[in-house]
Design a protein around this motif. Structure first.
Motif, short mmCIF file in Angstrom:
data_model
loop_
_atom_site.label_atom_id
_atom_site.label_comp_id
_atom_site.label_asym_id
_atom_site.label_seq_id
_atom_site.Cartn_x
_atom_site.Cartn_y
_atom_site.Cartn_z
N ALA A 1 -48.28 -34.41 -66.42
CA ALA A 1 -47.24 -34.26 -65.39
C ALA A 1 -46.25 -35.42 -65.46
O ALA A 1 -46.65 -36.59 -65.53
N ARG B 1 -55.33 -38.81 -64.52
CA ARG B 1 -53.93 -38.38 -64.55
C ARG B 1 -53.33 -38.76 -65.91
O ARG B 1 -52.62 -39.76 -66.02
N THR C 1 -51.20 -39.32 -69.28
CA THR C 1 -49.76 -39.43 -69.55
C THR C 1 -49.46 -39.28 -71.04
O THR C 1 -48.31 -39.46 -71.46
N GLU D 1 -44.55 -36.75 -63.14
CA GLU D 1 -44.75 -37.64 -62.00
C GLU D 1 -45.85 -38.67 -62.29
O GLU D 1 -45.75 -39.84 -61.89
N ASN D 2 -46.89 -38.25 -63.00
CA ASN D 2 -47.95 -39.18 -63.37
C ASN D 2 -47.48 -40.20 -64.40
O ASN D 2 -47.89 -41.36 -64.38
N CYS D 3 -46.61 -39.75 -65.29
CA CYS D 3 -46.03 -40.67 -66.28
C CYS D 3 -45.23 -41.77 -65.58
O CYS D 3 -45.35 -42.96 -65.90
N ARG D 4 -44.42 -41.37 -64.62
CA ARG D 4 -43.61 -42.35 -63.88
C ARG D 4 -44.50 -43.32 -63.11
O ARG D 4 -44.26 -44.54 -63.11
N ALA D 5 -45.52 -42.81 -62.45
CA ALA D 5 -46.41 -43.66 -61.68
C ALA D 5 -47.14 -44.66 -62.57
O ALA D 5 -47.33 -45.83 -62.20
N PHE E 1 -35.37 -40.62 -63.92
CA PHE E 1 -36.54 -39.74 -63.94
C PHE E 1 -36.14 -38.29 -63.75
O PHE E 1 -35.24 -37.96 -62.98
N SER E 2 -36.83 -37.40 -64.47
CA SER E 2 -36.66 -35.97 -64.27
C SER E 2 -38.00 -35.28 -64.48
O SER E 2 -38.74 -35.61 -65.42
N ALA E 3 -38.31 -34.33 -63.62
CA ALA E 3 -39.54 -33.55 -63.77
C ALA E 3 -39.33 -32.38 -64.72
O ALA E 3 -40.31 -31.74 -65.15
N GLY F 1 -40.34 -39.91 -67.28
CA GLY F 1 -41.11 -38.69 -67.09
C GLY F 1 -41.65 -38.06 -68.34
O GLY F 1 -42.27 -36.99 -68.29
#
Length: 380
Positions: free
Chosen positions: A341, A312, A314, A343-347, A195-197, A290
Motif C-alpha cells: 500500500a 505492512r 513496502t 500509505e504504508n510506504c509513506r509511513a 505523495f500519491s496513492a 508512495g
C-alpha cells in the motif's frame, strides 16, 4: 561551546553534504572546515555567510574538478587544520575527515558515512573500474592504498564517539576499526516528497549511472520483459551503454531535476534498485512518494524497506545481482502488488525524516558532552 564541523570536500550537494547541512542547522554558529570547497551556484546555500576554512588542496590546479586524484595528499591536508580553539569537533567522514587532530580537552564526534571504500573491501572493484588492475599504475595505486589503510586505522582512535549512517556501516566500522558505533540514519526531506496513492503502469529506476549502481543490469532485465514498461532517470558514465541496450519498452530520460524525478516517483508502480548501498536515499524518497521498492537484498536496503514478511510491507528483495533475479522479483511483485500500500510506504519513510535525524544526532552529542563534563568533575 565553540563548534567546528569538518567534511572532506564540498563540490556537489549529494547525500553526505545533506548530512552536513542538517548538522549546520543544529549548530548555526559553527565554523566549517573542508579540504576543497567548490560548490556550484545554486548548491551553496549551506555555506553562505559562514566562515569556511579550506586546505592547501584548494589552490592546486585541477583539485576542484578532479579532487579524488589528490587522495594521497588528503591525510596530510586534513591534519593541518588547527582546531585547538574549539570545544566540540564534529567530523562528517567517508574518507579522511575523522583524521583531524584534537586534544584531550576537546570532544570529537565522527559521523561515518563509510570507512574508505576504495581502501578496504571495495579496493579490487575500484581498481578494475579505474583500469588499474595490472601494470605499474596498479602497483603504485596498491602501495598508496596500503599506506592509506595504515593511516585510516591509526586515526580511528581519534574520535571519542562514532556514529554510523546504518547498521550495515556500523558492522563495517566494527570490522575495520574494531569500534562500536551508534546508528543515526541520514536525513531525507520527506516533507518535500509529493505523495500519491494512485500508481501508473510503469516501473522506475533512477540513479547516477556508475557501474556499481547496476543500472545497466536493470535495463538488461527489463529488455527481456517486453510486457513491462521501465522509465530510467539519471546521468553518468554508463548512460551511453544504457541507451544502447534499452529496448522499445524502456524509456531512458537521462538527467532530470528533483521536481521531475519526484513526479515519476509519485506515479511509478514500483521503484527498482539493484545497488548495494551503505544506506540508499533514493529508495526512501521513492517510498515517501508512495512507491514500493524492488531492491537487491544487501546493505542499507534491508533497513529502509519492509519486506513481504512484515506486517505492512513496502517492497521485496532479490538475492543476487542478476537479470534472472530481477525478472523473478518483478514477476513476484506483479502477483502481489496489492499488498504494498502506498500509505504504508509513506509511513515507513517518515522514520528517516530530517527532524528524526536532528533529534537523534543531537541526543548523542548532548550525551557525550555530559559524559565529558562528568569526567572533568571527577578529575578535579
Amino acid at each position: 561551546m565553540k563548534v567546528a564541523i569538518v567534511h572532506e570536500w564540498l563540490v556537489t550537494r549529494a547525500g553526505s553534504e545533506k548530512v552536513v547541512e542538517e548538522i549546520l542547522a543544529l549548530y548555526p554558529e559553527a565554523d566549517l572546515f573542508t579540504l576543497i570547497c567548490a560548490l556550484p551556484p545554486g548548491q551553496d546555500d549551506m555555506i553562505r555567510g559562514r566562515k569556511v576554512t579550506t586546505s592547501f588542496l584548494q589552490n592546486l590546479w585541477g583539485a576542484h574538478k578532479r579532487h579524488r586524484l589528490f587522495m594521497p595528499l588528503m591525510p596530510l591536508a586534513v591534519e593541518q587544520f588547527d582546531l585547538s580553539g574549539y570545544d566540540l569537533v564534529i567530523s562528517s567522514s567517508h574518507a579522511v575527515a575523522k583524521g583531524v587532530i584534537t586534544g584531550p580537552n576537546q570532544i570529537h564526534i565522527s559521523y561515518i558515512h563509510s570507512p574508505m571504500r576504495y581502501a578496504w573491501d571495495l579496493q579490487h572493484t575500484y581498481l578494475a573500474e579505474s583500469g588499474l588492475s595490472r601494470g605499474f599504475g596498479s602497483a603504485l595505486a596498491r602501495i598508496l592504498l596500503h599506506y592509506l589503510r595504515i593511516w585510516d586505522i591509526r586515526t580511528a582512535n581519534g574520535p571519542e564517539r562514532m556514529v554510523a549512517n546504518s547498521a550495515y556501516i556500523a558492522r563495517r566500522i566494527a570490522k575495520v576499526y574494531r569500534r562500536e558505533a551508534d546508528v543515526v540514519f541520514p536525513p531525507v526531506d520527506i516533507a518535500a516528497m509529493p505523495f500519491s496513492a494512485h500508481r501508473e503502469n510503469f516501473y522506475l529506476a533512477a540513479s547516477r549511472m556508475a557501474p556499481y549502481k547496476r543500472m545497466a543490469l536493470i535495463v538488461s532485465a527489463f529488455a527481456r520483459m517486453p510486457d513491462k514498461k521501465l522509465v530510467v532517470i539519471g546521468d553518468g558514465p554508463e548512460l551511453p551503454l544504457v541507451r544502447r541496450i534499452a529496448t522499445s519498452n524502456i524509456e531512458v530520460l537521462g538527467y532530470l531535476d528533483d521536481a521531475g524525478l519526484r513526479d515519476y516517483m509519485r506515479r511509478a508502480k514500483a521503484f527498482v534498485f539493484a545497488a548495494e548501498e551503505d544506506f540508499g536515499i533514493m529508495p526512501v524518497e521513492a517510498q515517501a512518494c508512495g512507491a514500493p521498492v524492488i531492491a537487491f537484498g544487501r546493505g542499507g536496503a534491508l533497513e529502509t524497506i519492509v519486506g513481504p514478511e512484515g506486517v505492512r510491507p513496502t517492497g521485496l528483495f532479490f538475492d543476487c545481482q542478476s537479470e534472472e533475479a530481477i525478472i523473478a522479483a518483478v514477476r513476484r511483485f506483479d502477483a502481489e502488488a496489492a499488498r504494498f500500500a502506498p500509505e504504508n510506504c509513506r509511513a515507513n519513510a517518515a522514520r528517516f525524516s530530517r527532524e528524526a535525524f536532528r533529534a537523534h544526532f543531537k541526543a548523542i552529542v548532548d550525551e557525550e558532552i555530559a559524559r565529558a563534563a562528568g569526567s572533568l568533575r571527577k578529575a578535579a
